[in-house]
Design a protein around this motif. Structure first.
Motif, mmCIF file in Angstrom:
data_model
loop_
_atom_site.group_PDB
_atom_site.id
_atom_site.type_symbol
_atom_site.label_atom_id
_atom_site.label_comp_id
_atom_site.label_asym_id
_atom_site.label_seq_id
_atom_site.Cartn_x
_atom_site.Cartn_y
_atom_site.Cartn_z
ATOM 1 N N TYR A 96 0.962 -1.254 0.030
ATOM 2 C CA TYR A 96 -0.142 0.072 0.123
ATOM 3 C C TYR A 96 0.761 1.152 0.083
ATOM 4 O O TYR A 96 1.974 1.311 0.773
ATOM 5 C CB TYR A 96 -1.019 -0.092 1.161
ATOM 6 N N VAL A 97 0.310 2.219 -0.765
ATOM 7 C CA VAL A 97 1.130 3.599 -0.823
ATOM 8 C C VAL A 97 0.043 4.562 -0.708
ATOM 9 O O VAL A 97 -0.871 4.381 -0.986
ATOM 10 C CB VAL A 97 1.813 3.783 -2.376
ATOM 11 N N HIS A 101 1.089 9.745 -2.893
ATOM 12 C CA HIS A 101 2.405 9.305 -3.620
ATOM 13 C C HIS A 101 2.288 8.339 -4.653
ATOM 14 O O HIS A 101 3.123 7.488 -4.911
ATOM 15 C CB HIS A 101 3.488 8.934 -2.402
ATOM 16 N N LEU A 102 0.989 7.926 -4.751
ATOM 17 C CA LEU A 102 0.587 6.895 -5.785
ATOM 18 C C LEU A 102 1.239 7.222 -7.218
ATOM 19 O O LEU A 102 1.086 8.637 -7.611
ATOM 20 C CB LEU A 102 -0.855 6.766 -6.096
ATOM 21 N N VAL A 106 6.639 4.374 -5.736
ATOM 22 C CA VAL A 106 6.882 4.025 -4.502
ATOM 23 C C VAL A 106 6.361 2.431 -4.519
ATOM 24 O O VAL A 106 7.028 1.495 -4.007
ATOM 25 C CB VAL A 106 6.171 4.550 -3.659
ATOM 26 N N LYS A 108 6.418 0.192 -6.944
ATOM 27 C CA LYS A 108 7.385 -0.497 -7.571
ATOM 28 C C LYS A 108 8.539 -0.817 -6.717
ATOM 29 O O LYS A 108 9.249 -2.014 -6.943
ATOM 30 C CB LYS A 108 7.614 0.166 -9.121
ATOM 31 N N ALA A 137 -4.602 -2.034 -8.998
ATOM 32 C CA ALA A 137 -3.839 -2.900 -8.496
ATOM 33 C C ALA A 137 -3.658 -4.119 -9.528
ATOM 34 O O ALA A 137 -2.349 -4.447 -9.608
ATOM 35 C CB ALA A 137 -4.077 -3.447 -7.034
ATOM 36 N N PHE A 140 -1.459 -3.178 -12.131
ATOM 37 C CA PHE A 140 -0.049 -3.067 -11.695
ATOM 38 C C PHE A 140 0.833 -4.475 -11.773
ATOM 39 O O PHE A 140 1.604 -4.710 -12.155
ATOM 40 C CB PHE A 140 0.074 -2.249 -10.672
ATOM 41 N N TYR A 141 -0.054 -5.474 -11.123
ATOM 42 C CA TYR A 141 0.553 -6.638 -10.999
ATOM 43 C C TYR A 141 0.569 -7.287 -12.353
ATOM 44 O O TYR A 141 1.841 -8.151 -12.519
ATOM 45 C CB TYR A 141 -0.288 -7.792 -10.089
ATOM 46 N N LYS A 143 1.315 -6.014 -15.076
ATOM 47 C CA LYS A 143 2.246 -5.367 -15.833
ATOM 48 C C LYS A 143 3.621 -5.867 -15.457
ATOM 49 O O LYS A 143 4.554 -6.017 -15.973
ATOM 50 C CB LYS A 143 2.226 -3.801 -15.463
#
Ligand SMILES: CC(C)(COP(=O)(O)OP(=O)(O)OC[C@H]1O[C@@H](n2cnc3c(N)ncnc32)[C@H](O)[C@@H]1OP(=O)(O)O)[C@@H](O)C(=O)NCCC(=O)NCCS
Length: 170
Positions: A96-97, A101-102, A106, A108, A137, A140-141, A143
């Motif tokens: 979690y960010v 700050h997303l 961070v 990654k 999410a 992101f995973y 990718k």
């Protein structure tokens, strides 16, 4: 400069603060306040987090910028894994960010840190569960090479939700 640091048991209140903040920021708008509160009371009370911090097969890490906690990671190995996937696998239980700050790498950084740790521990696979509606999410995973292999049910208060189980072979 962002630093990744192991969370010690004495930092439980800082851990509780970032855990609740990021959970509310991520899921608060798309779930009922009642379900959110029930879940937070159960999963993120101080005694529960203290137990998790003492668990030898789990670790928490903070991402720090100028000593401010801007993200965190929880990993599990062996018996601490939340599903009996494989005893030599490595679970990213939480990553979690904070909202402001997303998208600044961070996530990654925490993610790469987890993968490096899994490799150092000679794990054969990294896996995680992610809510089927958490598109940000999931993308992101994906990718980062994760592939969905199963699903399981997750209870948020009284709401039964489906989590996708995703994994990356190392
Ligand atoms: C999931 C999460 C940790 C990702 O971290 P992030 O800080 O948003 O992403 P990053 O800035 O580190 O992204 C790294 C790279 O992935 C890309 N990326 C990030 N999110 C992406 C998405 N949803 N889709 C496609 N690419 C994405 C970025 O563009 C960046 O690519 P680049 O290196 O080519 O520039 C973060 O979004 C988060 O904390 N979300 C809220 C909490 C959450 O849902 N946690 C997961 C619960 S299972």
């Amino acid at each position: 400069m962002i630093e990744i640091k192991l969370v010690k048991p004495e930092a439980v209140l800082e851990l509780q603060k970032i855990s609740i903040q990021t959970f509310l920021e991520t899921f608060g708008a798309v779930n009922s306040a009642l379900d959110m509160n029930q879940y937070l009371d159960k999963a993120m009370n101080v005694a529960q987090l203290e137990r998790e911090l003492k668990e030898k097969a789990s670790q928490f890490y903070f991402a720090l910028q100028n000593q401010e906690v801007i993200g965190y990671l929880k990993i599990n190995i062996g018996v601490a894994q939340t599903e009996p996937i494989d005893k030599n696998a490595f679970e990213i239980e939480r990553i979690y960010v904070v909202k402001n700050h997303l998208g600044k790498h961070v996530g990654k950084l925490l993610f790469d840190f987890a993968i490096d740790l899994a490799k150092k521990l000679n794990k054969n696979k990294v896996w995680l569960g992610v809510w089927e509606k958490n598109e940000r999410a999931i993308n992101f995973y994906q990718k980062n090479g994760f592939i969905t292999f199963d699903s399981h049910l997750f209870k948020l208060g009284s709401d039964i939700q489906t989590d996708l189980l995703m994994a990356l072979a190392l």
